[in-house]
Design a protein around this motif. Structure first.
Motif, PDB file in Angstrom:
ATOM      1  N   ASP A 260    -111.905 -43.348 -13.851  1.00  0.00           N
ATOM      2  CA  ASP A 260    -110.488 -43.697 -13.748  1.00  0.00           C
ATOM      3  C   ASP A 260    -110.259 -44.465 -12.440  1.00  0.00           C
ATOM      4  N   ALA A 261    -109.349 -45.417 -12.471  1.00  0.00           N
ATOM      5  CA  ALA A 261    -109.111 -46.264 -11.295  1.00  0.00           C
ATOM      6  C   ALA A 261    -108.246 -45.584 -10.239  1.00  0.00           C
ATOM      7  N   ASP A 262    -107.314 -44.710 -10.656  1.00  0.00           N
ATOM      8  CA  ASP A 262    -106.374 -44.145  -9.683  1.00  0.00           C
ATOM      9  C   ASP A 262    -106.479 -42.633  -9.516  1.00  0.00           C
ATOM     10  N   ASN A 263    -107.510 -42.022 -10.114  1.00  0.00           N
ATOM     11  CA  ASN A 263    -107.753 -40.584  -9.977  1.00  0.00           C
ATOM     12  C   ASN A 263    -106.638 -39.743 -10.596  1.00  0.00           C
ATOM     13  N   ARG A 264    -105.965 -40.293 -11.603  1.00  0.00           N
ATOM     14  CA  ARG A 264    -104.994 -39.543 -12.403  1.00  0.00           C
ATOM     15  C   ARG A 264    -105.555 -39.500 -13.830  1.00  0.00           C
ATOM     16  N   TRP A 265    -105.716 -38.295 -14.372  1.00  0.00           N
ATOM     17  CA  TRP A 265    -106.517 -38.116 -15.577  1.00  0.00           C
ATOM     18  C   TRP A 265    -105.672 -37.608 -16.736  1.00  0.00           C
ATOM     19  N   GLY A 266    -105.683 -38.333 -17.868  1.00  0.00           N
ATOM     20  CA  GLY A 266    -105.006 -37.888 -19.068  1.00  0.00           C
ATOM     21  C   GLY A 266    -103.503 -38.102 -19.029  1.00  0.00           C
ATOM     22  N   ASN A 267    -102.849 -37.733 -20.152  1.00  0.00           N
ATOM     23  CA  ASN A 267    -101.388 -37.873 -20.247  1.00  0.00           C
ATOM     24  C   ASN A 267    -100.749 -36.761 -21.067  1.00  0.00           C
ATOM     25  N   ASN A 268    -101.442 -35.610 -21.197  1.00  0.00           N
ATOM     26  CA  ASN A 268    -100.960 -34.456 -21.973  1.00  0.00           C
ATOM     27  C   ASN A 268    -100.894 -34.728 -23.469  1.00  0.00           C
ATOM     28  N   ALA A 269    -101.509 -35.806 -23.940  1.00  0.00           N
ATOM     29  CA  ALA A 269    -101.406 -36.153 -25.356  1.00  0.00           C
ATOM     30  C   ALA A 269    -102.717 -36.751 -25.855  1.00  0.00           C
ATOM     31  N   LEU A 270    -102.879 -36.755 -27.188  1.00  0.00           N
ATOM     32  CA  LEU A 270    -104.085 -37.303 -27.810  1.00  0.00           C
ATOM     33  C   LEU A 270    -104.178 -38.817 -27.643  1.00  0.00           C
ATOM     34  N   SER A 271    -103.076 -39.469 -27.286  1.00  0.00           N
ATOM     35  CA  SER A 271    -103.103 -40.924 -27.156  1.00  0.00           C
ATOM     36  C   SER A 271    -104.006 -41.392 -26.013  1.00  0.00           C
ATOM     37  N   ASP A 272    -104.300 -40.499 -25.077  1.00  0.00           N
ATOM     38  CA  ASP A 272    -105.245 -40.800 -24.005  1.00  0.00           C
ATOM     39  C   ASP A 272    -106.485 -39.940 -24.230  1.00  0.00           C
ATOM     40  N   ARG A 273    -107.614 -40.587 -24.467  1.00  0.00           N
ATOM     41  CA  ARG A 273    -108.843 -39.846 -24.769  1.00  0.00           C
ATOM     42  C   ARG A 273    -109.276 -38.948 -23.611  1.00  0.00           C
ATOM     43  N   VAL A 274    -108.797 -39.249 -22.412  1.00  0.00           N
ATOM     44  CA  VAL A 274    -109.195 -38.454 -21.248  1.00  0.00           C
ATOM     45  C   VAL A 274    -108.518 -37.086 -21.242  1.00  0.00           C
ATOM     46  N   SER A 275    -107.395 -36.928 -21.954  1.00  0.00           N
ATOM     47  CA  SER A 275    -106.671 -35.649 -21.935  1.00  0.00           C
ATOM     48  C   SER A 275    -107.584 -34.493 -22.356  1.00  0.00           C
ATOM     49  N   ALA A 276    -108.376 -34.698 -23.398  1.00  0.00           N
ATOM     50  CA  ALA A 276    -109.310 -33.648 -23.832  1.00  0.00           C
ATOM     51  C   ALA A 276    -110.355 -33.397 -22.754  1.00  0.00           C
ATOM     52  N   GLY A 277    -110.769 -34.459 -22.053  1.00  0.00           N
ATOM     53  CA  GLY A 277    -111.714 -34.301 -20.963  1.00  0.00           C
ATOM     54  C   GLY A 277    -111.144 -33.485 -19.821  1.00  0.00           C
ATOM     55  N   VAL A 278    -109.838 -33.590 -19.593  1.00  0.00           N
ATOM     56  CA  VAL A 278    -109.190 -32.786 -18.562  1.00  0.00           C
ATOM     57  C   VAL A 278    -109.299 -31.311 -18.916  1.00  0.00           C
ATOM     58  N   ASP A 279    -109.010 -30.964 -20.176  1.00  0.00           N
ATOM     59  CA  ASP A 279    -109.148 -29.563 -20.601  1.00  0.00           C
ATOM     60  C   ASP A 279    -110.570 -29.067 -20.412  1.00  0.00           C
TER      61      ASP A 279
END
Length: 555
Positions: A260-279
């Protein structure tokens, strides 16, 4: 020096936990080898045995518990693992299932190719890579040790779950002695082999960034900034470089590291694939902290090294799994309708705990030992959820309820207080004459390990909580459970000893006394001895262990 003494060589395998600790453990392991040499009968020692140290634990009273893997004439011994319990060089007891000392020829009659062909007929499906074979000594519980080919077939089940099936083929008769799957469902396929020259290590800086998860709410993650690539990476340098990759809904590679470019991960939704990675990362971090703070365990292998986990495994994959062969794990996205990504904290804790089991008792994933393996992951998955104590993930003894899109009392993977709510798992241990929930003892030993785990899950709940019906399942609810529904012997007055004491007893039993082929009787003995070690013979905790096994029909 006798041939028996010469056989007692030892390899000490430790990670970066500190040179002083490694040296101390090496001394303890060497002392334990002397105990083996002086006690060949209870340790099933032969003149051709050698040992590799897997773990060293020193008890509160100074008792040294050293876990060994055994080899015979250089061949791995399947089921030959043992734990030597000694104090000041004097044997107190052993934990092992090998029935007798090994005395077999290591020259096979059946060739490797023939063994692969025999296993292939049992496999009877396509495979992803060419099968392999190695010679081993097969020595499971209560059976005469035999020379065997360990044949491994790798493929996938219809739902996409990897299969790494080990077939043990008698190297003299050609008969299949047993089989076991290295995949523990609930593991990430191998990450492949590097090619070319290894690049220099990157210049990285530990960092902290916000994560916006699917299940855990907004959390804080330990990450790192790769100063060489100029980007943030979902790698936790404070917990052994635990990392998260995106499988891209494939299955043949190790996936791509999440960045990630800004060290903010996911968006609490499936629309961002990183959200599952945060969990997944949040679950890994809480799991690491749980084992560290509750048991002083430094990572899965207790060597300070983190694991790799992958999200977005395969298409519409409704499962998660641990892979013993690569010590890694992965998580599916669910089916897109009724099931969401399988990254809730109890599921993550469950999968990581399979790794802890593999690094300690290494319970064989079949029959009763397999049920204990699965139960161990459920037990610690639930305890990790309690440890995290996240208001977005209220802790309970229901496994996996968060992944269902339509929450309901009967939407879960397993329930520990009443396993048979799923209609398949037995609540009680069946006797030779009395079935449990219609399941005979023979069928219990042969059933899927995700269901035979129910008895141990039930035991742990009652040990921790006593006969207390969870409010969401009590009288007047759809489940309509009363106290008598929670016990198998009518003892509705059974009182729990609390989660902390119960988890300490189970962890001590797992890491000190259970071995690869431990069954329910061995688990009963191991937990009773663990309670004695931790709290004393005749203590409230010791008596509770005995009474609780009786409450699930283990006499």
């Amino acid at each position: 020096m006798s041939s028996l003494a010469k056989a007692l060589s030892v390899a000490i395998i430790f990670g970066a936990a500190g040179q002083a600790a490694a040296a101390d453990n090496a001394t303890i392991a060497t002392r334990a080898l002397g105990v083996i040499r002086n006690n060949p009968v209870p340790t099933r020692l032969s003149a051709n045995d050698a040992f590799v140290t897997r773990d060293v634990i020193v008890g509160r009273d100074g008792t040294e518990h050293v876990r060994f893997d055994r080899t015979y004439k250089g061949l791995p011994v399947i089921g030959g693992d043992l734990v030597v319990h000694s104090k000041a060089g004097v044997l107190k007891r052993t934990s092992l299932t090998q029935a007798s000392a090994i005395n077999v020829s290591t020259t096979p009659t059946i060739t490797s190719a023939a063994a692969i062909a025999t296993a292939g007929r049992a496999w009877a499906m396509a495979y992803d890579v060419s099968p392999t074979s190695r010679l081993v000594v097969f020595a499971p519980a209560a059976k005469t040790p035999k020379l065997a080919h360990d044949v491994v077939y790798v493929g996938r089940a219809k739902d996409g779950t990897p299969i790494r099936m080990h077939y043990y083929v008698d190297a003299v008769t050609g008969a299949i002695l047993d089989k076991t799957n290295a995949i523990k469902t609930g593991t990430l396929p191998g990450t492949g082999y590097p090619t070319g020259n290894t690049p220099p290590p990157p210049n990285v800086i530990p960092s902290i960034g916000p994560g916006f998860s699917l299940f855990a709410g907004n959390v804080t993650l330990n990450t790192q900034f790769n100063n060489t690539r100029r980007i943030y990476e979902l790698i936790d340098p404070t917990r052994g470089n635990t990392s998260i990759t995106d499988m891209g809904n494939g299955y043949r590679t190790g996936g791509t590291l999440m960045v990630d470019a800004d060290n903010r991960w996911g968006n609490n939704a499936l629309s961002d694939r990183v959200s599952a990675g945060v969990d997944a990362m949040y679950g890994f971090q809480k799991t690491w902290d749980f084992y560290k703070n509750k048991f002083n365990r430094n990572g899965i292998r207790n060597n300070g090294q983190g694991a790799n986990g992958a999200v977005h495994y395969f298409l519409n994959y409704t499962n998660a799994f641990w892979n013993d062969d690569c010590f890694c794990m992965s998580f599916g996205d669910g089916n897109g309708t009724t099931v969401r990504p399988l990254v809730s904290i109890d599921i993550v804790g469950h999968e990581v705990s399979h790794g802890v089991t593999a690094a300690t008792a290494n319970l064989t994933y079949a029959s009763e030992s397999g049920g204990l393996n699965e139960a161990t992951s459920d037990i610690f998955g639930a305890m990790i959820e309690y440890y995290a104590n996240n208001a977005k993930q209220p802790p309970n003894y229901v496994i996996g309820e968060q992944i269902f899109t339509t929450p309901a009392w009967n939407k879960f993977i397993r329930t520990m207080f009443k396993p048979n709510l799923d209609g398949l798992s037995p609540d009680c241990y069946p006797s030779a004459t009395t079935p449990s929930n219609g399941i005979s003892l023979g069928n219990f030993k042969a059933m899927d390990v995700h269901y035979s785990s129910g008895v141990a899950n039930h035991f742990f709940y009652l040990l921790a909580e006593g006969v207390v019906v969870p409010a969401d399942y009590a009288a007047g609810t759809p489940a309509n459970l009363g106290p008598s529904n929670l016990v198998c012997n009518g003892n509705t007055g059974l009182t729990g000893i609390g989660r902390d004491a119960a988890m300490q007893i189970w962890y001590h039993a797992l890491t000190v006394y259970m071995t690869s082929n431990s069954d329910y009787a061995a688990a009963r003995a191991a937990t009773a001895q663990a309670a004695i070690d931790l709290y004393g013979a005749g203590s409230t905790q010791h008596n509770a262990v005995i009474d609780t096994w009786a409450a699930v029909s283990m006499p």
